[in-house]
Design an enzyme around this catalytic site. Structure first.
Site, PDB file in Angstrom:
ATOM      1  N   ASP A   8       0.658  -1.218   0.127  1.00 32.17           N
ATOM      2  CA  ASP A   8       0.089  -0.155   0.098  1.00 32.17           C
ATOM      3  C   ASP A   8       0.928   1.367   0.018  1.00 32.17           C
ATOM      4  O   ASP A   8       2.152   1.063   0.362  1.00 32.17           O
ATOM      5  CB  ASP A   8      -1.003  -0.103   1.181  1.00 32.17           C
ATOM      6  CG  ASP A   8      -1.666   1.312   1.432  1.00 32.17           C
ATOM      7  OD1 ASP A   8      -2.118   1.789   0.363  1.00 32.17           O
ATOM      8  OD2 ASP A   8      -1.710   1.831   2.392  1.00 32.17           O
ATOM      9  N   LEU A   9       0.404   2.163   0.057  1.00 33.50           N
ATOM     10  CA  LEU A   9       1.273   3.721  -0.538  1.00 33.50           C
ATOM     11  C   LEU A   9       0.962   4.416   0.786  1.00 33.50           C
ATOM     12  O   LEU A   9       2.066   4.510   1.564  1.00 33.50           O
ATOM     13  CB  LEU A   9       0.937   4.546  -1.745  1.00 33.50           C
ATOM     14  CG  LEU A   9       1.738   5.850  -1.756  1.00 33.50           C
ATOM     15  CD1 LEU A   9       3.193   5.573  -1.970  1.00 33.50           C
ATOM     16  CD2 LEU A   9       0.904   6.547  -3.013  1.00 33.50           C
ATOM     17  N   ASP A  10       0.018   5.158   1.018  1.00 35.19           N
ATOM     18  CA  ASP A  10      -0.432   6.157   2.000  1.00 35.19           C
ATOM     19  C   ASP A  10      -0.354   5.326   3.398  1.00 35.19           C
ATOM     20  O   ASP A  10      -1.159   4.475   3.504  1.00 35.19           O
ATOM     21  CB  ASP A  10      -1.690   6.698   1.970  1.00 35.19           C
ATOM     22  CG  ASP A  10      -1.773   7.534   0.527  1.00 35.19           C
ATOM     23  OD1 ASP A  10      -0.793   8.299   0.268  1.00 35.19           O
ATOM     24  OD2 ASP A  10      -2.580   7.472  -0.128  1.00 35.19           O
ATOM     25  N   THR A  16       1.505  10.177   4.402  1.00 39.85           N
ATOM     26  CA  THR A  16       0.537  11.175   3.711  1.00 39.85           C
ATOM     27  C   THR A  16      -0.858  11.374   4.527  1.00 39.85           C
ATOM     28  O   THR A  16      -1.526  12.331   4.300  1.00 39.85           O
ATOM     29  CB  THR A  16       0.206  10.826   2.125  1.00 39.85           C
ATOM     30  OG1 THR A  16       0.026   9.428   2.186  1.00 39.85           O
ATOM     31  CG2 THR A  16       1.574  11.064   1.301  1.00 39.85           C
ATOM     32  N   LYS A  44      -8.828   5.949   6.185  1.00 41.25           N
ATOM     33  CA  LYS A  44      -7.535   5.341   5.571  1.00 41.25           C
ATOM     34  C   LYS A  44      -7.952   4.171   4.644  1.00 41.25           C
ATOM     35  O   LYS A  44      -8.893   3.598   5.095  1.00 41.25           O
ATOM     36  CB  LYS A  44      -6.860   4.854   6.820  1.00 41.25           C
ATOM     37  CG  LYS A  44      -5.960   5.961   7.542  1.00 41.25           C
ATOM     38  CD  LYS A  44      -4.956   5.459   8.727  1.00 41.25           C
ATOM     39  CE  LYS A  44      -4.171   6.564   9.174  1.00 41.25           C
ATOM     40  NZ  LYS A  44      -3.592   6.214  10.076  1.00 41.25           N
ATOM     41  N   GLY A  45      -7.313   4.232   3.487  1.00 41.91           N
ATOM     42  CA  GLY A  45      -7.642   3.247   2.457  1.00 41.91           C
ATOM     43  C   GLY A  45      -8.970   3.531   1.599  1.00 41.91           C
ATOM     44  O   GLY A  45      -9.166   2.724   0.872  1.00 41.91           O
ATOM     45  N   ARG A  48     -11.408   8.909  -2.503  1.00 35.95           N
ATOM     46  CA  ARG A  48     -11.672  10.229  -2.330  1.00 35.95           C
ATOM     47  C   ARG A  48     -13.130  10.422  -2.394  1.00 35.95           C
ATOM     48  O   ARG A  48     -13.837  11.196  -1.487  1.00 35.95           O
ATOM     49  CB  ARG A  48     -11.011  10.782  -3.453  1.00 35.95           C
ATOM     50  CG  ARG A  48     -10.592  12.428  -3.226  1.00 35.95           C
ATOM     51  CD  ARG A  48     -10.041  13.012  -4.293  1.00 35.95           C
ATOM     52  NE  ARG A  48      -8.889  12.393  -4.780  1.00 35.95           N
ATOM     53  CZ  ARG A  48      -8.361  12.711  -6.276  1.00 35.95           C
ATOM     54  NH1 ARG A  48      -8.921  13.357  -6.868  1.00 35.95           N
ATOM     55  NH2 ARG A  48      -7.051  12.048  -6.670  1.00 35.95           N
ATOM     56  N   SER A 113      -2.908   0.709  -4.322  1.00 33.06           N
ATOM     57  CA  SER A 113      -3.204   1.762  -3.533  1.00 33.06           C
ATOM     58  C   SER A 113      -4.428   2.151  -4.080  1.00 33.06           C
ATOM     59  O   SER A 113      -4.879   2.162  -5.253  1.00 33.06           O
ATOM     60  CB  SER A 113      -2.086   2.812  -3.863  1.00 33.06           C
ATOM     61  OG  SER A 113      -2.701   4.169  -3.419  1.00 33.06           O
ATOM     62  N   ALA A 114      -5.116   2.938  -3.110  1.00 28.80           N
ATOM     63  CA  ALA A 114      -6.631   3.549  -3.379  1.00 28.80           C
ATOM     64  C   ALA A 114      -6.306   4.882  -4.093  1.00 28.80           C
ATOM     65  O   ALA A 114      -7.228   5.481  -4.692  1.00 28.80           O
ATOM     66  CB  ALA A 114      -7.404   3.695  -2.416  1.00 28.80           C
ATOM     67  N   SER A 115      -5.313   5.353  -3.951  1.00 27.53           N
ATOM     68  CA  SER A 115      -4.848   6.826  -4.511  1.00 27.53           C
ATOM     69  C   SER A 115      -4.809   6.995  -5.923  1.00 27.53           C
ATOM     70  O   SER A 115      -4.108   6.158  -6.564  1.00 27.53           O
ATOM     71  CB  SER A 115      -3.619   7.327  -3.636  1.00 27.53           C
ATOM     72  OG  SER A 115      -3.343   8.597  -4.390  1.00 27.53           O
ATOM     73  N   ASN A 117      -3.192   9.504  -6.933  1.00 26.64           N
ATOM     74  CA  ASN A 117      -2.240  10.439  -6.929  1.00 26.64           C
ATOM     75  C   ASN A 117      -0.775   9.542  -6.785  1.00 26.64           C
ATOM     76  O   ASN A 117       0.397  10.041  -6.621  1.00 26.64           O
ATOM     77  CB  ASN A 117      -2.044  11.576  -5.961  1.00 26.64           C
ATOM     78  CG  ASN A 117      -3.080  12.446  -6.119  1.00 26.64           C
ATOM     79  OD1 ASN A 117      -3.313  13.071  -7.060  1.00 26.64           O
ATOM     80  ND2 ASN A 117      -3.895  12.591  -5.201  1.00 26.64           N
ATOM     81  N   LYS A 144     -10.941  -0.667  -1.308  1.00 28.18           N
ATOM     82  CA  LYS A 144     -10.794  -1.660  -0.249  1.00 28.18           C
ATOM     83  C   LYS A 144     -12.026  -1.644   0.685  1.00 28.18           C
ATOM     84  O   LYS A 144     -12.367  -0.203   0.678  1.00 28.18           O
ATOM     85  CB  LYS A 144      -9.407  -1.305   0.522  1.00 28.18           C
ATOM     86  CG  LYS A 144      -8.228  -1.436  -0.407  1.00 28.18           C
ATOM     87  CD  LYS A 144      -7.132  -0.689  -0.034  1.00 28.18           C
ATOM     88  CE  LYS A 144      -5.900  -0.609  -0.944  1.00 28.18           C
ATOM     89  NZ  LYS A 144      -4.654  -0.290  -0.429  1.00 28.18           N
ATOM     90  N   GLU A 168       0.022  -3.440   4.709  1.00 29.24           N
ATOM     91  CA  GLU A 168      -1.038  -2.434   4.826  1.00 29.24           C
ATOM     92  C   GLU A 168      -1.404  -1.610   6.107  1.00 29.24           C
ATOM     93  O   GLU A 168      -1.086  -2.195   7.008  1.00 29.24           O
ATOM     94  CB  GLU A 168      -2.609  -3.390   4.451  1.00 29.24           C
ATOM     95  CG  GLU A 168      -3.146  -3.014   3.052  1.00 29.24           C
ATOM     96  CD  GLU A 168      -3.738  -1.628   3.059  1.00 29.24           C
ATOM     97  OE1 GLU A 168      -3.806  -0.851   3.729  1.00 29.24           O
ATOM     98  OE2 GLU A 168      -3.951  -1.578   1.784  1.00 29.24           O
ATOM     99  N   ASP A 169      -1.578  -0.484   6.212  1.00 29.88           N
ATOM    100  CA  ASP A 169      -1.952   0.255   7.230  1.00 29.88           C
ATOM    101  C   ASP A 169      -3.340   0.398   7.748  1.00 29.88           C
ATOM    102  O   ASP A 169      -3.711   0.732   8.680  1.00 29.88           O
ATOM    103  CB  ASP A 169      -0.989   1.595   7.453  1.00 29.88           C
ATOM    104  CG  ASP A 169      -1.803   2.675   6.348  1.00 29.88           C
ATOM    105  OD1 ASP A 169      -2.136   2.287   5.416  1.00 29.88           O
ATOM    106  OD2 ASP A 169      -2.061   3.686   6.801  1.00 29.88           O
TER     107      ASP A 169
HETATM  108  C1  BG6 Z   1      -5.718   5.924   0.382  1.00 31.23           C
HETATM  109  C2  BG6 Z   1      -5.616   6.779   1.498  1.00 31.23           C
HETATM  110  O1  BG6 Z   1      -4.415   5.425   0.179  1.00 31.23           O
HETATM  111  O2  BG6 Z   1      -6.186   7.115  -0.920  1.00 31.23           O
HETATM  112  C3  BG6 Z   1      -6.899   7.759   1.747  1.00 31.23           C
HETATM  113  O3  BG6 Z   1      -5.451   6.181   2.704  1.00 31.23           O
HETATM  114  C4  BG6 Z   1      -7.200   8.541   0.306  1.00 31.23           C
HETATM  115  O4  BG6 Z   1      -7.086   8.543   2.834  1.00 31.23           O
HETATM  116  C5  BG6 Z   1      -7.226   7.516  -0.746  1.00 31.23           C
HETATM  117  O5  BG6 Z   1      -8.585   9.052   0.448  1.00 31.23           O
HETATM  118  C6  BG6 Z   1      -7.534   8.121  -2.133  1.00 31.23           C
HETATM  119  O6  BG6 Z   1      -6.459   9.057  -2.449  1.00 31.23           O
HETATM  120  P1  BG6 Z   1      -6.419  10.159  -3.471  1.00 31.23           P
HETATM  121  O7  BG6 Z   1      -5.056  10.581  -3.468  1.00 31.23           O
HETATM  122  O8  BG6 Z   1      -6.764   9.716  -4.898  1.00 31.23           O
HETATM  123  O9  BG6 Z   1      -7.485  11.523  -3.153  1.00 31.23           O
HETATM  124 MG    MG Z   2      -2.726   3.187   3.575  1.00 31.87          MG
END
Ligand code: BG6
Ligand code: MG
Length: 217
Positions: A8-10, A16, A44-45, A48, A113-115, A117, A144, A168-169
């Site tokens: 996982d990233l964040d 972050t 977390k996880g 957005r 990752s769910a992000s 970014n 997730k 994973e956190d």
């Molecule tokens: C997850 C974070 O990794 O990514 C969440 O734990 C975040 O807090 C999610 O909302 C989405 O991230 P992003 O960067 O696409 O807004």
């Molecule tokens: Mg995470």
């Protein structure tokens, strides 16, 4: 046979969560909603879109679709001002050491990752090239605890889920790994992450013997 180690990233590679918190808090403030660290923990996880939905429920607010889109952009623009300042110094302790150890043992390394970014952040902290495959918020339709993000990474690498190990956190992330029938390793608090197969407070607690066991089992 090669195992796949999916990170996982964040909260695992970089902290972050503190930037997500600041950006969500500012956004919540603009619409008169209070936002606490405890609530941030529950995001977390979480994607957005889902995160904003939850904040609106907590604040007992309903808004138009157009306003929702505007707030999402507001939050991300603010979040990116923090990301923009990131560099290698923000990689969490012993993460690089762990990645290099696994690469040295010729194991696969993936990001799950769910992000949306994720690539930008990996570039910022200069570890993008250590990953064989990246699956992030742009590649999945189900967040997730759905296992989609991890199963996609496994598929790309052609590694069966039982040969995948997830770091994973987030509670939702541990559940996603378990739902994928992968080995789940929690990074954080033992009580919060009790559903994980193993929990370490961070990568400095994990020794080479443990990693070797995962590789050779
Ligand atoms: C997850 C974070 O990794 O990514 C969440 O734990 C975040 O807090 C999610 O909302 C989405 O991230 P992003 O960067 O696409 O807004
Ligand atoms: Mg995470």
């Amino acid at each position: 046979t090669k195992k796949a180690f999916i990170f996982d990233l964040d909260g695992v590679i970089v902290d972050t969560a503190k930037y997500h918190f600041l950006a969500w808090k500012k956004l919540a403030g603009t619409i008169g909603i209070d936002f606490t660290e405890h609530q941030n923990e529950q995001l977390k996880g979480v994607s957005r879109v889902k995160s904003l939905e939850k904040i609106l429920v907590w604040g007992n607010k309903s808004i138009s679709d157009a306003e929702f889109t505007r707030l999402m952009a507001f939050k991300n623009d603010d979040y990116l001002t923090y990301i923009d300042k990131m560099d290698e110094e923000e990689i969490l302790p012993d993460v690089t050491k762990t990645l290099d150890f696994l690469r040295g043992k010729k194991q696969y390394i993936a990001l799950g990752s769910a992000s949306k970014n994720a690539r930008m952040i990996l570039e910022k902290v200069n570890i993008l090239e250590k990953f064989d495959v990246i699956v992030d918020g742009n590649d999945v339709t189900k967040g997730k605890p759905d296992p989609e993000v991890f199963l996609k990474a496994a598929e790309h690498l052609n590694v069966p889920p039982e040969h995948c190990i997830v770091f994973e956190d987030a509670v939702a992330g541990i559940q996603a790994a378990n739902n994928a029938r992968m080995i789940s390793i929690g990074i954080g608090d033992k009580n919060t992450l009790h559903e994980a197969d193993y929990v370490f407070s961070d990568f400095t607690e994990m020794d080479d013997d443990f990693l070797n066991e995962l590789i050779n089992r």
